[in-house]
Design an enzyme around this catalytic site. Structure first.
Site, PDB file in Angstrom:
ATOM      1  NE  ARG A 201      -2.438   0.342   3.712  1.00  0.00           N
ATOM      2  CZ  ARG A 201      -3.572  -0.350   3.560  1.00  0.00           C
ATOM      3  NH1 ARG A 201      -3.519  -1.671   3.398  1.00  0.00           N
ATOM      4  NH2 ARG A 201      -4.735   0.250   3.594  1.00  0.00           N
ATOM      5  N   GLY A 222       6.585  -2.259  -4.835  1.00  0.00           N
ATOM      6  CA  GLY A 222       6.812  -1.306  -3.757  1.00  0.00           C
ATOM      7  C   GLY A 222       5.719  -0.264  -3.644  1.00  0.00           C
ATOM      8  CG  HIS A 223       5.994   2.318  -0.252  1.00  0.00           C
ATOM      9  ND1 HIS A 223       6.212   3.671  -0.132  1.00  0.00           N
ATOM     10  CD2 HIS A 223       7.161   1.721   0.103  1.00  0.00           C
ATOM     11  CE1 HIS A 223       7.455   3.891   0.290  1.00  0.00           C
ATOM     12  NE2 HIS A 223       8.045   2.712   0.434  1.00  0.00           N
ATOM     13  N   GLY A 224       3.447   2.945  -3.512  1.00  0.00           N
ATOM     14  CA  GLY A 224       3.297   4.137  -4.337  1.00  0.00           C
ATOM     15  C   GLY A 224       3.598   3.939  -5.806  1.00  0.00           C
ATOM     16  CB  SER A 242       8.049   6.409  -5.663  1.00  0.00           C
ATOM     17  OG  SER A 242       7.505   6.575  -4.378  1.00  0.00           O
TER      18      SER A 242
END
Length: 334
Positions: A201, A222-224, A242
């Site tokens: 998340r 990975g997150h984002g 990201s």
């Protein structure tokens, strides 16, 4: 159904001069394993010789492929792999689930919303305020964390986890302090996630997997990160946080992508590549660190010859030293 009927349903043409198109099509198999009555396919030219030995009654091929065999029916299609996929669906069908709806041994939080036609297997978990669309499949032990959103016709294979905490820590005076992950994960329509994948998340906002994207097993996102529509990720891919990935990208097995970079549209990344910089649209990469395909092939061709090249350099160095020694001796004599 007969082979002639099958050809009509998969948009193929029965080639002239082959076997009997009124023969029955019973099931599908590979060229090597097929038996009489079965349908196979050929898409890779290196297997064309197997047309002469296969026991299949029919083979789905491209229009350019021919055979001198009088007992083999060729079903010629512009896209033989897609045509064969249709044949498999027609003759075998998709998996029939042993139950409908939410199994009693699954857990769906009372605040979650599960759409009509969705099948939730035993051991699956749907957390608070999560949304699961229509006609989805959550296989055993699939997990959807709180507030995550799945579109329609999403498939989570066994052990897939959607919405784990991102790997985010602030290190202060040697101590790693956890950053709260206040965002969620959004899987758009027709996404399929392989077994034991983990999608983190976002810290803020959403991690997004675009519509029609398909993941193999053991993939970590990975997150984002934002993955565009219709991507194909093979097993063991790792994407850092990201990252922005465009549409129709293919990332082969065991590849890794560093964080905070952008990968363009229609990009293909070869197996075990390591991507550390932005990637332009329509690019094909290979190697670690990743490099354009044409350059990478030259690099790896040279790499394979390094022992011979080292020997040649040593020989040249010895010759240079010998020539230098002769030149010094000649100067002294003069």
């Amino acid at each position: 159904m007969t082979l002639q009927e099958l050809a009509g349903k998969i948009n193929a043409t029965v080639a002239d001069g082959g076997g009997d198109p009124s023969a029955a099509a019973t099931s599908c198999a590979t060229l090597e394993e097929a038996a009489p009555g079965q349908v196979s396919f050929l898409t890779n030219p290196k297997y064309v010789k197997q047309l002469e030995t296969t026991r299949a009654t029919a083979v789905v091929v491209s229009p350019a492929v021919t055979s001198a065999r009088q007992d083999l029916v060729l079903l010629q299609a512009k896209d033989p792999y897609y045509a064969f996929m249709q044949a498999v669906v027609l003759l075998h069908g998709h998996r029939v689930h042993p139950h409908q709806g939410i199994h009693p041994q699954a857990y769906v939080d009372p605040t979650a919303n599960v759409g009509e036609g969705t099948v939730v297997y035993p051991g699956a978990f749907v957390g608070p305020r999560a949304t699961v669309g229509r006609d989805c499949i959550l296989y055993p032990n699939a997990v959807v964390y709180d507030d995550c959103v799945l579109g329609d016709r999403v498939t989570l294979h066994a052990g897939a986890v959607i919405g784990t905490d991102g790997f985010g820590y602030a290190t202060h005076q040697g101590v790693h302090h956890k950053i709260p992950m206040t965002g969620n994960v959004i899987l758009e329509d027709d996404v399929e996630i392989g077994a034991n994948c983990a999608i983190q998340r976002a810290t803020l906002g959403s991690t997004v997997i675009g519509k029609g994207t398909k993941f193999g097993d053991l993939i970590d996102i990975g997150h984002g990160t934002k993955v565009g529509p219709h991507a194909l990720f093979v097993a063991l891919v790792g994407i850092a946080g990201s990252v922005t990935i465009g549409h129709h990208c293919t990332i082969a097995g065991q590849s890794g992508v560093a964080g905070h970079i952008r990968i363009g549209d229609n990009v293909t990344i070869g197996a075990q590549a390591g991507v550390i910089n932005h990637v332009e649209d329509q690019t094909m990469l290979m190697g670690a660190p990743a490099m354009p395909l044409s350059h990478g092939r030259r690099v790896y061709a040279t790499f394979a010859q390094l022992p011979q090249l080292v020997d040649r350099i040593r020989q040249l160095e010895e010759k240079v030293e010998e020539l230098a020694s002769k030149s010094e001796n000649a100067g002294d004599e003069a």
